[in-house]
Design a protein around this motif. Structure first.
Motif, PDB file in Angstrom:
ATOM      1  N   ALA A 103     -46.722  30.274 -63.770  1.00  0.00           N
ATOM      2  CA  ALA A 103     -47.027  30.043 -62.356  1.00  0.00           C
ATOM      3  C   ALA A 103     -46.329  31.079 -61.492  1.00  0.00           C
ATOM      4  N   GLY A 104     -47.103  31.697 -60.604  1.00  0.00           N
ATOM      5  CA  GLY A 104     -46.542  32.706 -59.714  1.00  0.00           C
ATOM      6  C   GLY A 104     -46.538  34.105 -60.296  1.00  0.00           C
ATOM      7  N   ALA A 105     -46.677  34.234 -61.590  1.00  0.00           N
ATOM      8  CA  ALA A 105     -46.645  35.551 -62.235  1.00  0.00           C
ATOM      9  C   ALA A 105     -47.912  35.848 -63.009  1.00  0.00           C
ATOM     10  N   GLY A 106     -48.705  34.809 -63.278  1.00  0.00           N
ATOM     11  CA  GLY A 106     -49.952  35.033 -63.993  1.00  0.00           C
ATOM     12  C   GLY A 106     -49.766  35.100 -65.495  1.00  0.00           C
TER      13      GLY A 106
END
Length: 125
Positions: A103-106
């Motif tokens: 999440a947030g970084a892919g």
């Protein structure tokens, strides 16, 4: 378990082109796939890699000379190499790493723990 088999290496002239292929046995859908190379006396380096459903990522030295692609079935990873230079001489390895979503970084790649035997590319000037 994945098994990777490279092909397409050989001897080439500077300025020429070649296409490397990596055939995958097993389910590679959730894996990052990449090409690495190792020249004599040098450390292995990443050339290009692709995560699941994202554009390819290239090493800085590649510039626009190489193009990485993967077929829809994820069974074959190919790399078109143009404008070959003697510095491209190396053993080229196909590798795979399990991927995960953060999440947030892919999409992220874990360690490359599946490797092919390698295919030698020799470029002469």
């Amino acid at each position: 378990q994945l098994q990777l088999l490279e092909s397409g290496g050989g001897s080439f002239q500077s300025g020429g082109s070649l296409s490397l292929s990596c055939a995958t046995s097993g389910d590679a859908w959730n894996y990052c796939m990449g090409w690495f190379r190792q020249a004599p006396g040098k450390e292995r380096e990443n050339v290009a890699f692709i995560k699941y459903n994202t554009p390819p990522d290239y090493a800085d030295f590649v510039t626009v000379r190489f193009t990485l692609s993967q077929d829809n079935s994820k069974k074959t990873l190919s790399m078109q190499m143009n404008s070959l230079q003697p510095e491209d001489t190396a053993m080229y390895y196909c590798a795979a790493a399990p991927s995960y979503y953060q999440a947030g970084a892919g999409r992220q790649c874990r360690s490359y723990n599946f490797w092919g035997q390698g295919t030698q590319v020799t470029v002469s000037s």
